[in-house]
Design a protein around this motif. Structure first.
Motif, short mmCIF file in Angstrom:
data_model
loop_
_atom_site.label_atom_id
_atom_site.label_comp_id
_atom_site.label_asym_id
_atom_site.label_seq_id
_atom_site.Cartn_x
_atom_site.Cartn_y
_atom_site.Cartn_z
N GLU A 296 0.86 -1.17 0.00
CA GLU A 296 0.00 0.00 0.00
C GLU A 296 0.89 1.22 0.00
O GLU A 296 1.88 1.30 0.72
CB GLU A 296 -0.91 0.00 1.25
CG GLU A 296 -1.93 1.12 1.28
CD GLU A 296 -3.05 0.92 0.27
OE1 GLU A 296 -3.64 1.92 -0.17
OE2 GLU A 296 -3.33 -0.25 -0.06
N GLY A 297 0.55 2.20 -0.86
CA GLY A 297 1.31 3.45 -0.90
C GLY A 297 2.58 3.33 -1.71
O GLY A 297 2.68 2.57 -2.67
N ARG B 35 8.27 4.29 1.74
CA ARG B 35 8.36 5.64 2.23
C ARG B 35 7.01 6.33 2.09
O ARG B 35 6.12 5.86 1.38
CB ARG B 35 9.43 6.42 1.47
CG ARG B 35 9.17 6.60 -0.01
CD ARG B 35 10.30 7.35 -0.67
NE ARG B 35 10.04 7.53 -2.10
CZ ARG B 35 10.87 8.15 -2.94
NH1 ARG B 35 12.03 8.61 -2.49
NH2 ARG B 35 10.57 8.29 -4.22
N GLY B 36 6.88 7.44 2.78
CA GLY B 36 5.64 8.20 2.78
C GLY B 36 5.52 8.97 4.08
O GLY B 36 6.11 8.62 5.11
N SER B 37 4.75 10.06 4.03
CA SER B 37 4.62 10.90 5.21
C SER B 37 3.81 10.23 6.32
O SER B 37 3.98 10.53 7.50
CB SER B 37 3.97 12.24 4.84
OG SER B 37 2.69 12.01 4.23
N ASN C 269 1.55 3.49 4.04
CA ASN C 269 2.60 3.00 3.15
C ASN C 269 3.26 1.80 3.83
O ASN C 269 4.00 1.96 4.80
CB ASN C 269 3.65 4.09 2.89
CG ASN C 269 3.04 5.35 2.29
OD1 ASN C 269 2.93 5.50 1.09
ND2 ASN C 269 2.64 6.28 3.18
N TYR C 270 2.99 0.59 3.29
CA TYR C 270 3.47 -0.59 3.98
C TYR C 270 3.48 -1.80 3.06
O TYR C 270 2.88 -1.80 1.98
CB TYR C 270 2.60 -0.90 5.20
CG TYR C 270 1.13 -1.14 4.88
CD1 TYR C 270 0.68 -2.40 4.45
CD2 TYR C 270 0.20 -0.12 5.01
CE1 TYR C 270 -0.65 -2.63 4.17
CE2 TYR C 270 -1.14 -0.33 4.72
CZ TYR C 270 -1.56 -1.59 4.30
OH TYR C 270 -2.87 -1.81 4.01
N ILE C 271 4.20 -2.83 3.52
CA ILE C 271 4.15 -4.18 2.95
C ILE C 271 3.55 -5.08 4.03
O ILE C 271 3.99 -5.06 5.17
CB ILE C 271 5.54 -4.69 2.55
CG1 ILE C 271 6.11 -3.87 1.39
CG2 ILE C 271 5.50 -6.16 2.18
CD1 ILE C 271 7.52 -4.27 1.01
N GLN C 272 2.57 -5.90 3.63
CA GLN C 272 1.92 -6.78 4.59
C GLN C 272 1.97 -8.21 4.10
O GLN C 272 1.68 -8.50 2.94
CB GLN C 272 0.47 -6.35 4.81
CG GLN C 272 -0.30 -7.29 5.76
CD GLN C 272 -1.69 -6.80 6.08
OE1 GLN C 272 -1.84 -5.67 6.52
NE2 GLN C 272 -2.69 -7.61 5.83
N LEU C 273 2.33 -9.11 5.00
CA LEU C 273 2.31 -10.54 4.72
C LEU C 273 1.52 -11.22 5.83
O LEU C 273 1.80 -10.97 7.02
CB LEU C 273 3.72 -11.13 4.69
CG LEU C 273 4.70 -10.64 3.65
CD1 LEU C 273 5.56 -9.52 4.22
CD2 LEU C 273 5.61 -11.78 3.19
N PRO C 274 0.56 -12.07 5.53
CA PRO C 274 0.02 -12.42 4.20
C PRO C 274 -0.90 -11.31 3.68
O PRO C 274 -0.95 -10.23 4.26
CB PRO C 274 -0.74 -13.71 4.49
CG PRO C 274 -1.18 -13.56 5.90
CD PRO C 274 -0.10 -12.82 6.61
#
Length: 1851
Positions: A27-28, A46-48, A53-58
């Protein structure tokens, strides 16, 4: 095999194909980039906004990663100048999901049951005050290694299951995630490990970071292990840290720093956690180092202690914790404890059984200036060994056990378990508990010891008694354990405790496998509603047990994994309060002996479950002497027995009268008895029956030797924390002062007590020995400094030069001078080279006023030339000459260039040897600064010595060892090591260490806190520097404590005669008493006074010839006052007779009251006005005898906010009482248990507690049964009314005891206007006076019992007591209020420091009066409302007003304006704190320190106020207005109330605590209903409430929210009910309409108008099947209206069907028949017969009729004495409760017709409701709620139709 695919490691990104985003999501701004350092692709996030702004597993939250690896490796780099967040969702073994978060956004550690937040602090470029922040510009790639197993175990006490999900949030670069069960070293590659044959697990190739050839891995990357771990082999033990973590960046070096702020649960006392982070200096070859703040260190081998939840997998790598292990095994046991601020009492791992006692590891790194170095330890290691402990008890003085051979005694001393050999007095220790030990048990073979600690959750330890090793450590499933008992063969352990709701829990563990490497197994657990004071496993059968408590004995049996019990029929003894029990021995093993508070001893046949014999021990004795025989039979008040123990031939009992008595088993006559100094709490007969061990509440432990008839004292103890210590060289003595108001002198060689100086009225604060004479100096909280002779046991001199509490006391080593300081900033110098020291100089405002009492407040150099102290402010250290007090040096500590940017202050100081003449200063920045005492130059600094400021430090005479102490930790530093001083850490105290010191000879050191610890210094003593204190001529000679030092004679041989005369009792070794004395000593010429200089300060010298009555002498102190002289001595400075007063004194002598027209009520909220009541008090009632009473008052819910000063609290004793209506409620603040003192006929207006907390006075107004007010004098320990006083006509406004508790003054209200003076001893009226106008408050001068003052309109009135023989007169003086004050009425008053009197006014101003000059010299605007409460102690003043504000003022500078006169300004005071509460302040009581107190408001709430934390916590909450309904949840776990104040409150039925409150403003809630169990799922419970504006609101209890608001009526709702299925709500209003509504739709679909014209009084709905009436429909419901009409309906609401089944009516009463309000019409379905209807109010006679719906006629009538106003039928037994307007509650047995009447209500009993369990009955009078416990099932001893139970008369 399920996780084999994850072994040896798993690349999470590769396995879940991050980049394809099918099994993961982004996301982001998430972008793959190539990193130049790693030379591979990484993901940039990155992001304010991190959350966007992220990576998610699963990919989704419903999925799970299912990764079971213990370690998670995160390879990432924080983006410079940005924050980042990492979220991990971890599942436990019981499928509970815990979120673990790391972020640089977090400023402090936070923890809940499902979330752990760890701050990742980037320190570069930031100050130490603001650690949290963005990553530095040079942030490097980091390998973050997380031990998920230990994180859950340490912080939440849960077992790790698997990793569920991961979310990586902006801003960071991430390479990948890895999981594994292996602990990798990222700095070592596989090739390097093979080549160097390193004993580590190298990092796999794909996880490795590239390292340029020739460079070190640590130069480019960072490795963080959390919790941190050293590089030890797997076979070595690991240390576990219980401290929560913080990750810290300090430039390029990462290390642990102390936490920036405090946090809340689960870690007590607000100490933040800390994460250990290794920087580039921590190479793989470096010696493993621990954390700087080792909170809890638990050493163990992995194979030593099995977990409670199963054995640990030993194939795994060692636990990855903040680690360092100790290689030493010397010592006598394992010493494990924790500092107060860091202790987490949930330790599931234990220590290795041969670690040195108290040993804890050194901190890893210390900053010296800007240099970071690795800290080294020093040899020998350990340097300390625990030698002895002085103390007994702590949590309880109940547990003390004999060993199997009877040669030793096992007892707890706070967190330490001591084994004391009774012949040699050698001590052995069991160490490991982190809190006070609450219970002990030893098995029959003497091989297994069980112990439990107090603080929840209670931890249990099972010990190998012979070796001292801990075999098992596990957490009990209860909140706190209070009792343990082993079976004789040791295979079964039973415990009794309380769950979090206060319910009693009985548990049984199987311990058979513990000694074989197994674990304890929980066999059974059961809750019980009975009180258990003692619990024992039977000797003859390990599956059978017995318990006793309030009102019963129960026999237990363990069978089939369940604990079951049955009661013993005690007959007439079932109401006894039973305290202890014991099984007989050998052939008598089936006999159970039980004792009680009434003096009864019951012999119970275990097999027949019946009482065989009952005896009672009575306090009979011959006049003028002791009786040789004690009669066990008879009547009268018995001796309260607290404990008993049985041998084969005798029974020993201990009682509250201080005696231990030994009886034969037939109890024919007493064999031996021994008198103790306090109530006996525990007795235990040795296995051979020849010794009787006894313990007392005063902390004494000893035993009675039966053959020799001698008593031997084993241990004495302070009963409160020790504040300070002092050591004496020549005689090897130790002196300590404690909060228990005692000064004790101990022999260091034997650890036995020599002297006990008691001062009940003032607390000793500082102590010092004279260096060359047998003299002891002591400073007190009153400002007095006393000198005691240890040879003549006399008070040599008493000085009163301080106005504040003494904070420091120090004597010069040459014995020339003594110095003392106080909290007001005064420094006094005394010449003490002679026996009677005298004052030389007194200087003001030189010592820091903010300083707290500490042994390091004043220090003198070793050459006796320099004196150092902190002052005049806390930022300055001053050095003066000891001879002249001339200032030589002043050092501004805040200006020193210390680490960090905080403004530092000095905390403690200590001189080093001379030369070199150094002064050590402990600062608030956790640093010890070494200064040159001549120039003030900084010689060296020791940073980060502790996590908090160090209040105590000591340097050895040879300057080899430095001791520092804070919280519960003692550190020993290698002081000569300049570059990297090593330290060793020792723990063991369960409370903060108050002081540390080296013993004479420097071979031992002492630490005091909860107890006194004596440590051996194992290092060889070094030679003192040339010219040091040890070599200086003026210094005392260095010596060891001699074994032949003088000791008390604790034993005395008896010779012949009666048993009592032959038994030497402990009281023969009487302690030194510091008691108040009103006159000169017997046989002396009287006290005399001398003065060194002009002024009020004098010295009092005790006369010669102090008599010694026993082997320990007695010191008698003259009563203290404002000066040094004896109180009341001719020519003294006190008393109005000592100085002429400018105003004349009018005399008021009359003891008879003149009648006058009462004035109008003052317009002042402070003045008490009783609530109007239309009800009248019944003059007689039918009440039962105690043996058949069916109702017992269990609890009172509410506080009378209409009272004034109706709360009392004594923090020292824990006594806490308040009023609710006409009841005095005495509550235990810890357990919540209540006692209720009944007797007042009317509302209690005020309370007063004597200063010794032994007497309570309460006052109530006049009533219909009493023409005068009642003043009851209660005996606090016994809870009984001693006297009943009567004098005032209308109401009592205020009560006050004189300072000596000899007098009681009572002040009438505006309708009475009289003041009366009573003798407390005789309760006789001594004098009285009529006041010209109403007075609002009265108070005695705390320094002069002859002077009191009261305040009222226009003036302050002072009274002086004069006594001539038996005649007491009152002289009065009135001082008008100056116009400058701007107040026409004074409403409150309190005395401050002499001679100040503070008064509050109705305009919000506080004025200060000089009582000596009789003038007001200062006033300030303290509030904008009327001030009704004023309290003053020391330099702090608390004010409370009707503006709901509570304010704390600093008034320490107020005496200064008194000297300025007209130039005085209000700038002398300033406000420190302010709190706004929920109502006007009407009552307040605070601790002497004014840091905490209890405050009552008009809202009916009692608040606990902590100024230190700035918080207010609700203690007692209730409705402030009339309560209209009480309803219960279907599960009987909760209950709810509604009130005229518009609130709906939900309470816990178990604890009676308020859980939820729904508030509607400007409306009254008139009716309430709880949804039935058939209404949806249990978690969807709803409460429906009806309001005065016609609205109906439905609240969700589970969601704590309002779900529906509708308005089915135009008039006020008066009744409401749910249908049987919960889908329909029936509501009735004031106009007589009944509306039928559906809560799901909010629609009203039916309105019934059959009762139009009369308010609906009741609506009840039930299941129609219960009645079996045969009509169509599922619901049967009724509606009753106030015009005496009742309708019964059958309905099927889903089908729209409603049918009238029956109609009951009676002619409405005429106004002449009921001139007041007509009685209500009450109706209810009968619970035990659904076809019966119970009705009250039908007809012209007071009765309850039972109407049959089948037969359509009345089948039974029960007459009542009055018309009922409330009615309830029990769902269990055939009982009915009826409330009357005459303030009476009647319980009716509907089968036998027997009745019981109960008083205690303050108004008409408008509600009575049985709980669904039928065990509780709630009754309501106005706003007070009384909870009654319904005992028994039905009366079996009364024949049916007898009419009533045996009747007494209760007013």
């Amino acid at each position: 095999m399920a996780k084999a695919w994850q072994h040896p490691f798993l690349n999470v990104f590769r396995h879940f194909k991050v980049g394809e985003w099918k099994r993961s999501t982004k996301e982001g701004d998430v972008t793959p980039v190539t990193d130049k350092t790693l030379k591979c692709t990484v993901y940039r996030i990155r992001g304010s906004v991190s959350a966007g702004n992220y990576i998610q597993l699963p990919q989704t939250g419903t999925q799970s990663l299912g990764l079971t690896g213990r370690y998670l490796y995160v390879l990432f780099r924080p983006l410079p100048s940005k924050h980042f967040v990492i979220h991990l969702d971890v599942a436990t073994e019981d499928s509970q999901v815990i979120r673990v978060s790391f972020s640089s956004l977090f400023r402090e550690f936070k923890s809940t049951a499902t979330w752990l937040q760890f701050p990742f602090i980037c320190e570069a470029g930031t100050s130490r005050k603001d650690l949290a922040g963005v990553a530095p510009s040079g942030a490097r790639w980091t390998c973050l290694q997380l031990d998920l197993q230990d994180i859950l175990l340490v912080y939440l006490n849960r077992r790790y299951g698997h990793l569920k999900s991961v979310r990586l949030c902006a801003s960071l670069l991430v390479k990948s995630l890895y999981t594994s069960d292996l602990c990798f070293d990222p700095a070592v590659t596989v090739a390097e490990a093979r080549r160097a044959k390193l004993p580590v697990t190298p990092v796999p190739r794909e996880m490795a970071f590239p390292v340029p050839k020739g460079d070190s891995w640590h130069e480019h990357y960072v490795h963080i292990r959390f919790p941190s771990v050293g590089s030890r082999a797997s076979s070595e033990p690991a240390q576990k840290s219980r401290s929560p973590p913080e990750a810290v960046f300090r430039g390029h070096v990462r290390e642990l720093v102390p936490p920036p702020v405090a946090f809340s649960n689960p870690f007590p006392d607000g100490v933040s956690p800390a994460v250990r982070m290794f920087g580039p200096t921590a190479s793989r070859q470096a010696r493993p180092v621990p954390r700087p703040l080792p909170e809890v260190s638990l050493f163990r081998e992995h194979s030593e202690v099995p977990s409670m939840n199963g054995p640990r997998d030993r194939s795994q790598e060692p636990s990855a914790r903040a680690e360092v292990t100790d290689k030493h095994t010397a010592g006598n046991g394992v010493h494990t404890a924790v500092p107060e601020s860091a202790m987490v009492p949930v330790a599931l791992e234990d220590v290795a059984p041969r670690q040195p006692p108290g040993r804890k590891q050194s901190r890893p790194e210390m900053t010296l200036g800007e240099t970071v170095f690795e800290q080294r330890s020093f040899l020998p290691d350990p340097i300390l060994k625990l030698k002895g402990v002085i103390g007994f008890g702590g949590h309880s003085t109940k547990w003390a056990l004999w060993t199997k051979d009877g040669a030793a005694v096992v007892y707890p001393c706070h967190a330490v378990i001591v084994v004391l050999h009774v012949d040699t007095r050698e001590q052995r220790f069991f160490l490991g508990h982190t809190d006070k030990v609450s219970a002990l048990a030893l098995d029959g073979s003497g091989s297994l010891l069980a112990s439990a600690q107090a603080r929840p959750p209670s931890m249990l330890r099972l010990w190998d008694f012979q070796t001292g090793g801990c075999l098992s450590l596990f957490r009990s499933p209860v909140h706190a354990l209070c009792s343990l008992s082993f079976s004789s063969n040791g295979v079964l352990l039973c415990g009794v405790g309380k769950d979090p709701h206060g319910r009693t829990v009985v548990l049984a563990w199987g311990t058979e496998q513990v000694g074989r490497g197994g674990e304890a197994v929980l066999l059974a657990k059961t809750h019980t509603g009975v009180d258990i004071q003692a619990f024992k496993v039977a000797v003859f059968d390990e599956t059978r047990m017995a318990s006793c408590g309030q009102g019963g004995v129960r026999l237990w049996r363990l069978r089939g994994g369940e604990l079951r019990s049955c009661p013993v029929d005690l007959g007439e003894h079932r109401v006894l309060e039973l305290t202890d029990l014991a099984f007989g021995q050998a052939q008598d093993s089936h006999t159970l002996y039980v004792c009680g508070r009434s003096g009864h001893i019951l012999e119970i046949d275990h097999r027949r479950r019946a009482v065989r014999r009952a005896r009672r021990l009575l306090p009979t004795q011959t006049p003028g002497g002791h009786s040789s025989q004690k009669q066990p039979f008879g009547t009268g008040p018995g001796i309260s027995i607290s404990s008993l123990s049985v041998s084969q031939t005798t029974c020993a009992v201990g009682s509250d009268d201080g005696y231990v008595r030994l009886w034969p088993l037939d109890f024919s006559s007493v064999l031996l008895e021994a008198e103790h100094e306090g109530p006996v709490s525990w007795v235990c007969v040795s296995p051979d029956g020849l010794r009787v061990l006894s313990a007392t509440l005063s902390g004494h432990l000893g035993f009675l030797d039966v053959p020799s008839r001698e008593y031997n004292t084993l241990a004495r103890s302070h009963t409160a924390p020790v504040l300070a210590l002092a050591t004496e060289c020549s005689r090897g003595q130790l002196a300590t002062v404690s909060q228990d108001h005692t000064v004790r002198v101990w022999d260091l060689a034997t650890l036995q007590q020599l002297y006990d100086l008691r001062s009940p009225e003032e607390t000793p604060r500082a102590i010092a020995f004279h260096p060359t004479q047998p003299v002891l100096f002591c400073g007190f909280a009153s400002g007095a400094v006393c000198s005691f002779s240890l040879e003549n046991a006399g008070v040599l001199v008493r000085h009163r030069r301080h106005q504040g509490a003494v904070t420091g006391l120090a004597a010069s080593p040459d014995g020339s001078f003594l110095f003392s300081s106080c909290s007001r900033g005064t420094l006094a110098q005394y010449h003490c080279s002679t026996t009677r020291c005298h004052v030389l100089r007194v200087t003001a405002n030189v010592v820091c006023r903010d300083a707290r009492p500490t042994p390091n407040a004043l220090v003198v150099s070793g050459d006796s030339r320099l004196l150092a102290f902190v002052g005049p402010s806390k930022y300055v250290v001053t050095i003066v000459s000891t001879a002249s007090l001339e200032e030589l040096l002043r050092v501004d500590v805040s200006a020193l260039e210390l680490a960090g940017s905080r403004l530092d202050s000095a905390v403690a100081i200590c001189f080093g040897p001379v030369p070199p003449g150094h002064l050590l200063v402990s600062t608030s920045s956790h640093t010890v600064v070494v200064l040159d005492a001549a120039s003030g130059r900084v010689v060296r600094e020791l940073s980060g010595v502790h996590s908090v400021a160090c209040p105590s430090l000591a340097l050895s005479r040879d300057a080899r060892f430095l001791l520092t102490a804070t919280d519960r930790v003692i550190r020993v530093w290698d002081y000569p090591a300049k570059a990297s001083p090593g330290c060793q850490v020792y723990i063991g105290h369960s409370e903060p260490v108050r002081a540390v010191a080296f013993a004479p000879g420097q071979r031992q050191l002492l630490s005091v806190a909860d107890a006194i610890f004596l440590w051996d210094v194992l290092g060889a003593p070094g030679r003192s520097p040339s010219g040091s204190a040890g070599d200086s001529p003026g210094a005392p000679p260095t010596c060891e404590a001699s074994p032949g030092a003088r000791q008390p004679e604790d034993t005395e041989a008896g010779t012949g005669g009666l048993p009592r005369q032959q038994v030497p009792v402990p009281s023969q070794a009487s302690p030194l008493q510091l008691g108040a004395r009103a006159g000169p000593l017997k046989g002396a010429d009287g006290a005399f006074s001398t003065s060194d200089e002009e002024g009020p300060s004098q010295e009092s010298h005790s006369p010669e010839g102090l008599h010694q009555a026993s082997s320990l002498p007695m010191l008698v102190k003259e009563a203290s006052g404002a000066g040094d002289g004896a109180r009341g001595a001719p020519g003294g400075p006190w008393g109005f007779s000592m100085r002429p007063h400018p105003c004349g004194w009018a005399t008021a002598r009359s003891t008879t009251k003149a009648q006058a027209h009462p004035p109008a009520r003052p317009d002042c909220y402070r003045h008490f006005t009783a609530r109007y009541k239309a009800s009248s008090l019944v003059k007689s009632a039918s009440v039962p005898s105690a043996r058949v009473e069916r109702l017992l008052l269990k609890a009172v819910v509410g506080y009378n906010g209409n009272g004034r000063a109706n709360v009392v609290w004594k923090p020292d004793t824990g006594f806490f009482a308040y009023t609710c209506g006409c009841l005095v409620v005495v509550e235990d603040l810890h357990s919540g248990a209540q006692r209720h003192w009944l007797g007042h006929p009317e509302e209690i207006s005020t309370l007063a507690l004597s200063h010794d907390a032994q007497i309570l006075a309460s006052a109530s107004g006049c009533s219909s049964t009493a023409s005068c007010c009642q003043i009851r004098i209660w005996d606090v320990p016994g809870g009984s009314c001693r006297h009943l006083l009567s004098y005032h006509d209308t109401a009592v406004q205020a009560l006050a005891f004189s300072p000596d508790d000899a007098l009681l003054v009572t002040l009438g209200d505006y309708g009475d206007c009289t003041l009366a003076l009573w003798s407390v001893a005789t309760c006789e009226l001594l004098s009285s006076a009529r006041l010209p106008e109403p007075a609002h408050g009265v108070a005695f001068d705390p320094r002069d019992a002859r002077e009191l003052a009261c305040v009222g309109q226009g003036a302050i009135t002072s009274w002086l007591l004069q006594q001539r023989g038996a005649e007491v007169t009152l002289q009065v003086r009135r001082e008008p209020i100056p116009e400058e004050v701007g107040a026409g009425e004074l409403t409150s008053l309190c005395y401050g420091a002499a001679p100040l009197l503070y008064c509050g006014s109705n305009t919000g101003r506080v004025c200060v009066w000089d009582t000596r000059a009789g003038r007001c010299f200062l006033a300030w605007e303290a509030d904008d409302g009327e001030i009704g409460v004023l309290l003053c102690s020391g330099a702090r003043l608390v004010s409370g007003s009707n503006a709901r504000r509570l304010r704390l003022w600093a008034v320490g500078a107020v005496p200064e304006p008194r000297r300025k006169g007209a130039r005085a300004r209000s700038s002398s005071v300033f406000m420190e704190h302010e709190l706004t509460l929920d109502g006007a302040i009407v009552s307040a009581v605070f601790h002497d320190s004014m840091d905490m107190g209890v405050v009552g408001t008009t809202a009916g709430t009692l608040w606990y106020v902590s100024w230190a934390e700035g918080t207010s916590t609700r203690l007692i909450g209730g409705h402030r207005s009339k309560v209209n309904e009480v309803v219960f949840s279907p599960s009987a776990s909760h209950w709810a109330t509604c009130s005229d104040d518009g609130s709906v409150r939900v309470w816990s039925l178990a604890s009676m605590e308020l859980l939820i409150q729904f508030q509607v403003l400007n409306q009254s809630c008139l009716c309430l209903a709880w949804s039935p169990p058939s209404c949806g799922r249990p978690e969807e419970q709803q409460v429906a409430a009806g309001y005065s504006d016609g609205t109906l609101r439905v609240f969700s209890v589970s969601q704590i929210a309002m779900e529906l608001k509708m308005r089915p009526h135009r008039a006020a709702l008066t009744a409401i009910a749910f249908s049987a299925d919960g889908q329909t709500i029936l509501s009735g209003d004031k106009d007589g309409l009944v509306a039928v509504s559906r809560p799901r739709t909010g629609m009203t679909f039916h309105v019934l108008s059959d009762h139009r014209g009369a308010p609906i009084a009741a609506i009840q709905s039930t299941d129609k099947e219960r009645g079996g009436l045969g009509a169509e429909g599922a619901d049967l419901w009724l509606a009753a209206s106030s015009d005496q009409r009742i309708s019964i309906w059958a309905s099927d609401w889903p089908r729209g069907h409603c049918e009238l089944l029956d109609w009951l009516s009676s002619p409405s009463p005429t106004p002449t028949e009921f001139p007041g309000r007509p009685p209500p019409c009450l109706a209810a379905f009968c619970p035990w017969d659904g076809a019966l209807l119970a009705c009250a109010g039908l007809g012209m006679h007071p009765e309850v009729v039972f109407y049959s719906l089948h037969r359509k006629q009345v089948v039974e009538r029960i007459p009542l004495p009055f018309f009922a106003v409330s009615l309830s039928l029990s769902p269990g037994a055939h009982l009915m409760a009826v409330g009357f307007a005459e303030r009476m509650l009647r319980l009716v047995d509907c089968e036998s017709g027997a009745v019981q009447d109960f008083a205690g209500h303050d108004d008409l009993v408008q509600l009575c409701r049985f709980a669904p369990s039928a065990r509780l009955l709630f009754s309501v009078a106005h706003s007070e709620i009384l909870v009654w416990e319904v005992s028994g099932h039905r009366a079996t001893e009364e024949s049916p139709g007898s009419g009533s139970w045996p009747a007494w008369r209760r007013s």
